[in-house]
Design a protein around this motif. Sequence first.
Motif, mmCIF file in Angstrom:
data_model
loop_
_atom_site.group_PDB
_atom_site.id
_atom_site.type_symbol
_atom_site.label_atom_id
_atom_site.label_comp_id
_atom_site.label_asym_id
_atom_site.label_seq_id
_atom_site.Cartn_x
_atom_site.Cartn_y
_atom_site.Cartn_z
ATOM 1 N N PHE A 160 0.749 -1.215 0.014
ATOM 2 C CA PHE A 160 -0.161 -0.108 -0.079
ATOM 3 C C PHE A 160 0.789 1.281 -0.211
ATOM 4 O O PHE A 160 1.781 1.142 0.654
ATOM 5 C CB PHE A 160 -0.959 0.088 1.457
ATOM 6 C CG PHE A 160 -1.210 -1.231 1.627
ATOM 7 C CD1 PHE A 160 -0.274 -1.994 2.653
ATOM 8 C CD2 PHE A 160 -2.550 -1.691 1.704
ATOM 9 C CE1 PHE A 160 -0.777 -3.072 3.230
ATOM 10 C CE2 PHE A 160 -2.872 -2.809 2.220
ATOM 11 C CZ PHE A 160 -2.110 -3.620 2.879
ATOM 12 N N TYR A 178 0.609 5.196 1.178
ATOM 13 C CA TYR A 178 -0.270 6.484 1.675
ATOM 14 C C TYR A 178 0.451 7.804 1.538
ATOM 15 O O TYR A 178 1.682 8.004 1.364
ATOM 16 C CB TYR A 178 -0.412 6.119 3.333
ATOM 17 C CG TYR A 178 -1.419 5.233 3.416
ATOM 18 C CD1 TYR A 178 -1.203 3.929 3.361
ATOM 19 C CD2 TYR A 178 -2.900 5.273 3.706
ATOM 20 C CE1 TYR A 178 -2.264 2.781 3.658
ATOM 21 C CE2 TYR A 178 -3.623 4.678 4.085
ATOM 22 C CZ TYR A 178 -3.306 3.336 4.010
ATOM 23 O OH TYR A 178 -4.527 2.301 4.185
ATOM 24 N N PHE A 210 -8.441 0.503 14.542
ATOM 25 C CA PHE A 210 -7.158 0.385 14.661
ATOM 26 C C PHE A 210 -6.311 1.730 15.485
ATOM 27 O O PHE A 210 -6.860 2.624 15.378
ATOM 28 C CB PHE A 210 -6.328 0.193 13.382
ATOM 29 C CG PHE A 210 -6.751 -0.709 12.396
ATOM 30 C CD1 PHE A 210 -7.705 -0.875 11.414
ATOM 31 C CD2 PHE A 210 -5.625 -1.768 12.188
ATOM 32 C CE1 PHE A 210 -7.976 -1.830 10.869
ATOM 33 C CE2 PHE A 210 -5.801 -2.782 11.372
ATOM 34 C CZ PHE A 210 -6.969 -2.918 10.487
ATOM 35 N N TYR A 260 -2.588 3.173 15.598
ATOM 36 C CA TYR A 260 -1.064 3.436 15.342
ATOM 37 C C TYR A 260 -0.388 4.174 16.149
ATOM 38 O O TYR A 260 -0.642 5.243 16.402
ATOM 39 C CB TYR A 260 -1.006 3.557 13.755
ATOM 40 C CG TYR A 260 -1.209 2.364 12.985
ATOM 41 C CD1 TYR A 260 -2.678 2.240 12.572
ATOM 42 C CD2 TYR A 260 -0.261 1.462 12.428
ATOM 43 C CE1 TYR A 260 -2.916 1.051 11.762
ATOM 44 C CE2 TYR A 260 -0.590 0.396 11.600
ATOM 45 C CZ TYR A 260 -2.017 0.098 11.129
ATOM 46 O OH TYR A 260 -2.076 -0.788 10.446
ATOM 47 N N ARG A 312 -5.719 -4.027 16.540
ATOM 48 C CA ARG A 312 -6.688 -3.887 15.541
ATOM 49 C C ARG A 312 -8.095 -4.680 16.480
ATOM 50 O O ARG A 312 -7.645 -5.706 17.016
ATOM 51 C CB ARG A 312 -6.507 -5.033 14.578
ATOM 52 C CG ARG A 312 -7.772 -5.179 13.545
ATOM 53 C CD ARG A 312 -7.204 -5.981 12.231
ATOM 54 N NE ARG A 312 -7.250 -7.478 12.448
ATOM 55 C CZ ARG A 312 -7.251 -8.260 11.926
ATOM 56 N NH1 ARG A 312 -7.186 -7.795 10.256
ATOM 57 N NH2 ARG A 312 -7.068 -9.501 12.199
ATOM 58 N N PHE A 354 -2.627 7.547 16.141
ATOM 59 C CA PHE A 354 -3.332 7.614 15.065
ATOM 60 C C PHE A 354 -4.781 6.434 15.488
ATOM 61 O O PHE A 354 -4.251 5.324 15.486
ATOM 62 C CB PHE A 354 -3.273 7.462 13.682
ATOM 63 C CG PHE A 354 -2.175 8.805 13.272
ATOM 64 C CD1 PHE A 354 -0.866 8.683 13.256
ATOM 65 C CD2 PHE A 354 -2.752 9.780 12.786
ATOM 66 C CE1 PHE A 354 -0.046 9.744 12.944
ATOM 67 C CE2 PHE A 354 -2.291 10.848 12.238
ATOM 68 C CZ PHE A 354 -0.795 10.994 12.352
ATOM 69 N N ASN A 387 -10.023 -4.259 3.856
ATOM 70 C CA ASN A 387 -9.145 -4.506 5.106
ATOM 71 C C ASN A 387 -7.839 -3.518 4.960
ATOM 72 O O ASN A 387 -6.970 -3.629 5.757
ATOM 73 C CB ASN A 387 -9.110 -5.745 5.430
ATOM 74 C CG ASN A 387 -8.049 -6.423 4.635
ATOM 75 O OD1 ASN A 387 -7.976 -5.978 3.525
ATOM 76 N ND2 ASN A 387 -8.006 -7.776 4.875
ATOM 77 N N TYR A 388 -7.745 -2.905 3.734
ATOM 78 C CA TYR A 388 -6.543 -2.217 3.512
ATOM 79 C C TYR A 388 -6.593 -0.559 3.453
ATOM 80 O O TYR A 388 -5.707 0.208 3.610
ATOM 81 C CB TYR A 388 -5.975 -2.725 2.266
ATOM 82 C CG TYR A 388 -6.775 -2.468 0.924
ATOM 83 C CD1 TYR A 388 -7.570 -3.571 0.858
ATOM 84 C CD2 TYR A 388 -6.629 -1.417 0.363
ATOM 85 C CE1 TYR A 388 -8.198 -3.376 -0.640
ATOM 86 C CE2 TYR A 388 -7.603 -1.191 -0.656
ATOM 87 C CZ TYR A 388 -8.311 -2.103 -1.227
ATOM 88 O OH TYR A 388 -8.948 -2.083 -2.072
ATOM 89 N N LYS A 389 -7.650 -0.389 3.239
ATOM 90 C CA LYS A 389 -7.928 1.295 2.825
ATOM 91 C C LYS A 389 -8.353 2.051 3.917
ATOM 92 O O LYS A 389 -9.497 2.073 4.355
ATOM 93 C CB LYS A 389 -8.922 1.501 1.750
ATOM 94 C CG LYS A 389 -9.147 2.819 1.074
ATOM 95 C CD LYS A 389 -10.009 3.150 0.286
ATOM 96 C CE LYS A 389 -10.113 2.351 -0.954
ATOM 97 N NZ LYS A 389 -11.054 2.822 -2.051
ATOM 98 N N LEU A 390 -7.235 2.244 4.751
ATOM 99 C CA LEU A 390 -7.856 2.885 6.151
ATOM 100 C C LEU A 390 -7.920 4.411 6.046
ATOM 101 O O LEU A 390 -7.205 5.025 5.288
ATOM 102 C CB LEU A 390 -6.518 2.731 7.220
ATOM 103 C CG LEU A 390 -6.333 1.175 7.552
ATOM 104 C CD1 LEU A 390 -5.126 1.247 8.127
ATOM 105 C CD2 LEU A 390 -7.451 0.446 8.031
ATOM 106 N N PHE A 425 -7.736 7.494 8.374
ATOM 107 C CA PHE A 425 -6.953 7.836 9.526
ATOM 108 C C PHE A 425 -7.545 9.090 10.071
ATOM 109 O O PHE A 425 -8.374 10.044 9.516
ATOM 110 C CB PHE A 425 -5.616 8.057 9.355
ATOM 111 C CG PHE A 425 -4.876 7.030 9.059
ATOM 112 C CD1 PHE A 425 -4.806 6.208 8.108
ATOM 113 C CD2 PHE A 425 -3.888 6.315 10.309
ATOM 114 C CE1 PHE A 425 -3.929 5.052 7.457
ATOM 115 C CE2 PHE A 425 -3.225 5.024 10.074
ATOM 116 C CZ PHE A 425 -3.069 4.625 8.899
ATOM 117 N N GLY A 426 -7.710 9.281 11.615
ATOM 118 C CA GLY A 426 -7.993 10.546 12.112
ATOM 119 C C GLY A 426 -6.741 11.443 12.173
ATOM 120 O O GLY A 426 -5.698 10.972 11.516
ATOM 121 N N LYS A 427 -6.784 12.575 12.581
ATOM 122 C CA LYS A 427 -5.495 13.577 12.384
ATOM 123 C C LYS A 427 -4.577 13.354 13.416
ATOM 124 O O LYS A 427 -3.546 14.112 13.339
ATOM 125 C CB LYS A 427 -6.437 15.049 12.456
ATOM 126 C CG LYS A 427 -7.029 15.358 11.081
ATOM 127 C CD LYS A 427 -7.372 16.762 11.266
ATOM 128 C CE LYS A 427 -8.196 17.468 9.843
ATOM 129 N NZ LYS A 427 -8.413 18.732 9.963
#
Lengths: 111, 115
Positions: A33, A35, B35, B37, B50, B91, B100-103, B105-107
């Motif tokens: 991936f 990003y 999730f 991170y 997760r 995050f 399950n791959y295109k996350l 995210f928050g800021k």
Amino acid sequence: GAGVSQSPRYKVAKRGQDVALRCDPISGHVSLFWYQQALGQGPEFLTYFQNEAQLDKSGLPSDRFFAERPEGSVSTLKIQRTQQEDSAVYLCASSLEGEGDFGPGTRLTVT
Amino acid sequence: AQKVTQAQTEISVVEKEDVTLDCVYETRDTTYYLFWYKQPPSGELVFLIRRNSFDEQNEISGRYSWNFQKSTSSFNFTITASQVVDSAVYFCALPSGGSNYKLTFGKGTLLTVNP
């Protein structure tokens, strides 16, 4: 063992130049991936590969962005005619299944 | 569309204090993963947890614990007895589009733990 590596770690480009960012995934990881992370923001999805197949490129912001993974291992993200708004950290991740292991990123600054 | 809100931009604590990082999410999916991170100054994103939306039990891993409240769409993260090495941006993320791959995210929340 070795994690995901990215090169270069830092890149300064003049507006209008083309750049190529490399990602070396963990050996054997099928999924890869990319990003984009702007300063002070969370990462945003760009594109996804399963082996050499690019299954999702919905996050690429314009047709100036192009990604490839020809042999299902190393991937290159290419940005043509860079613009200032392309300045960001570009993160690569790979996984066997589930959540990915992220690399350290390439910080691109377009002047 | 998926949305993740981390209202706390920055938090500063003194070592050994407990700290909770908030995460509120929006999704139309009936089942989903959540999730957390960690992004230290070196830049790479380090996976922490997760969580499946089916499982609302709190999770504890050493000094880390997570509180998942489906009723309020929150997935908060607590660090007990914080240490300087915990200083990082954290995050919260949610997969979008059934993937399950295109996350999304928050800021992020910048946590600074002072000695």
